[in-house]
Design an enzyme around this catalytic site. Structure first.
Site, mmCIF file in Angstrom:
data_model
loop_
_atom_site.group_PDB
_atom_site.id
_atom_site.type_symbol
_atom_site.label_atom_id
_atom_site.label_comp_id
_atom_site.label_asym_id
_atom_site.label_seq_id
_atom_site.Cartn_x
_atom_site.Cartn_y
_atom_site.Cartn_z
ATOM 1 N N TRP A 138 33.503 51.678 54.253
ATOM 2 C CA TRP A 138 32.826 51.593 55.551
ATOM 3 C C TRP A 138 32.455 53.038 55.932
ATOM 4 C CZ3 TRP A 138 35.716 52.011 60.673
ATOM 5 C CH2 TRP A 138 34.907 51.652 61.757
ATOM 6 N N ASP A 219 43.429 49.475 56.859
ATOM 7 C CA ASP A 219 42.363 49.127 57.782
ATOM 8 C C ASP A 219 42.081 47.634 57.571
ATOM 9 O OD1 ASP A 219 40.272 49.028 59.481
ATOM 10 O OD2 ASP A 219 38.915 50.304 58.323
ATOM 11 N N LYS A 255 35.759 40.371 64.147
ATOM 12 C CA LYS A 255 35.168 39.373 63.242
ATOM 13 C C LYS A 255 35.903 38.043 63.340
ATOM 14 C CE LYS A 255 33.465 43.229 61.651
ATOM 15 N NZ LYS A 255 32.147 43.735 61.425
HETATM 16 N N1 PMP Z 1 36.987 48.932 59.368
HETATM 17 C C1 PMP Z 1 36.136 48.311 58.559
HETATM 18 C C2 PMP Z 1 36.358 48.376 57.096
HETATM 19 C C3 PMP Z 1 35.043 47.619 59.082
HETATM 20 O O1 PMP Z 1 34.197 47.007 58.258
HETATM 21 C C4 PMP Z 1 34.861 47.577 60.484
HETATM 22 C C5 PMP Z 1 33.698 46.845 61.077
HETATM 23 N N2 PMP Z 1 32.500 47.025 60.511
HETATM 24 C C6 PMP Z 1 35.791 48.240 61.281
HETATM 25 C C7 PMP Z 1 36.847 48.902 60.690
HETATM 26 C C8 PMP Z 1 35.768 48.292 62.765
HETATM 27 O O2 PMP Z 1 35.059 47.388 63.439
HETATM 28 P P1 PMP Z 1 35.272 47.134 64.994
HETATM 29 O O3 PMP Z 1 35.400 48.481 65.643
HETATM 30 O O4 PMP Z 1 34.037 46.432 65.404
HETATM 31 O O5 PMP Z 1 36.491 46.327 65.123
#
Ligand code: PMP
Length: 413
Positions: A138, A219, A255
């Protein structure tokens, strides 16, 4: 003259994903397809507010005690304890031992950032901390860890030849990484590749992490999206914790509850078992509280209240589990469909990887030229690394997508 001038403030490049989203919005072509953003879409290509979330919202609205007061610095207690149990398991020894310190954060991004800030300030040794992130990952990992003062290094992850995990090179890299490095591991449904280590591979990763005294930083943005099962998707994190590692976890409800814009997440620091573990967890909490206070004062309440309602009620929880299966099942079905249609067409390439990758994304291995052509000729938008968000496809646009990929792969091999 002001303190800030054109000479002192250079133009920064626009975030590539958000640029792509803007280009998609500005495109007026009727058949355009957005495969960029990692957000679930239903069969009609629309955002899906989970029915269980609507029920939780109704409950909140009807509750005369509901208000818009500030939360404590750490966040909503009922949310945090349920989020811990969801990730670590209801029988987690670490929770029973009181050695888990949890903070509600501004979604997963805020959790990664809070963790990065803590590590960069308190890691032992007076050298600059080093973090290893998967190649690819990411993209925000690069930014977050650079901005919090880390030396950012990559470990091999994806093999372009096998279109699978390059586990040997990954392990070799972690073996030669400076002792005590922070290693970012995505708990499940790896972004962008959709490739997760098997349980055997995770066990090998644990051995190297232990040998080199690295610090595992999980993560977990997609719990429930890889297998459709919340427990199964937490396996890797739980395995590390059972093995007695100290580690931390960034957890997102963007998600799996579809609460993207409400920014619901949590950061968990798990201390290794030991006689001073719970005192250490408390101390870490005291430091995180200062950082959180300086950064956001206290986290947003509404989304956490929704999540808490779902996580703490048996009936709502099982409804959520079924809805997660609907989302992950639809994604698996679409993957299967793309694969079989490309195979039937005889589109050049080997498409088996489409059904072995899991989660929201598929890493297609398309070249930059092919990706550009898909955008310019066919109005299909995907990130520059060839990742597609499978959720952007549905029965209404799948055929158009297949036609486009077939055309581009034959024209630009
Ligand atoms: N880590 C990863 C690997 C992700 O793909 C995402 C979302 N794209 C996030 C963290 C964080 O997303 P959010 O801040 O929307 O929870």
């Amino acid at each position: 003259m002001g303190s800030f001038t054109l000479a002192t403030v250079p133009v920064a490049t626009e975030d590539p994903l958000y640029r792509l989203m803007r280009e998609y919005r500005e495109d007026s072509h009727e058949k355009k397809i957005d495969l960029g953003i990692g957000a679930y879409r239903d069969e009609d290509g629309k955002p899906w507010v989970l029915p269980v979330v609507k029920r939780a919202e109704d409950l909140l609205r009807e509750n005369p005690q509901s208000n818009h007061e500030y939360l404590p610095i750490r966040g909503l207690d009922t949310f945090l304890s349920a989020a811990q149990r969801l990730m670590l398991g209801i029988e987690s020894k670490a929770i029973c031992d009181n050695r888990v310190c949890s903070f509600q954060t501004v979604s997963g991004t805020g959790a990664v950032h809070l963790g990065a800030t803590f590590i960069s300030r308190f890691h032992s040794g007076n050298v600059q901390p080093t973090v290893f992130i998967s190649d690819p990952t990411w993209p925000n990992h690069h930014q977050i860890f650079t901005q919090t003062g880390f030396v950012v290094e990559k470990y091999p992850y994806y093999s372009a030849t096998s279109k699978g995990l390059n586990v040997e090179d990954m392990l070799q890299c972690l073996r030669t990484a400076p002792r005590g490095s922070t290693v970012i591991l995505q708990g499940c449904a790896h972004n962008p590749t959709g490739i997760d280590p098997s349980q055997e591979e995770w066990k090998r990763i644990t051995e190297v992490v232990r040998e080199r005294e690295h610090f595992p930083f999980f993560d977990c943005a997609y719990q429930g999206f890889a297998s459709g099962d919340l427990e199964q998707d937490a396996w890797a994190c739980r395995y590390f914790i059972e093995q007695g590692f100290e580690c931390c976890i960034a957890q997102s409800f963007a998600k799996n509850l579809g609460l993207y814009g409400e920014r619901v997440g949590a950061f968990h620091f798990i201390c290794a078992p030991g006689s001073d573990a719970s005192e250490l967890a408390e101390r870490i909490g005291s430091q995180l509280a200062i950082m959180q206070r300086a950064e956001i004062s206290n986290p947003p309440a509404y989304g956490a209240q929704i999540a808490s309602a779902v996580l703490n009620d048996n009936e709502l929880f099982s409804q959520w589990q079924s809805e997660l299966k609907i989302m992950s099942g639809r994604l698996t079905g679409i993957r299967q469909e793309i694969k079989s249609q490309l195979e039937v067409r005889g589109t050049p390439g080997n498409w088996g990887f489409l059904s072995t990758q899991v989660g929201m994304f598929s890493y297609t291995g398309l070249s930059r030229r092919q990706i550009l052509e898909l955008k310019e000729k066919w109005h299909i938008y995907m990130t520059e690394n060839g990742r597609i968000s499978v959720a952007g496809l549905n029965p209404g646009n799948l055929q158009y997508f297949i036609d486009a990929v077939d055309d581009v792969l034959r024209a630009l091999p």
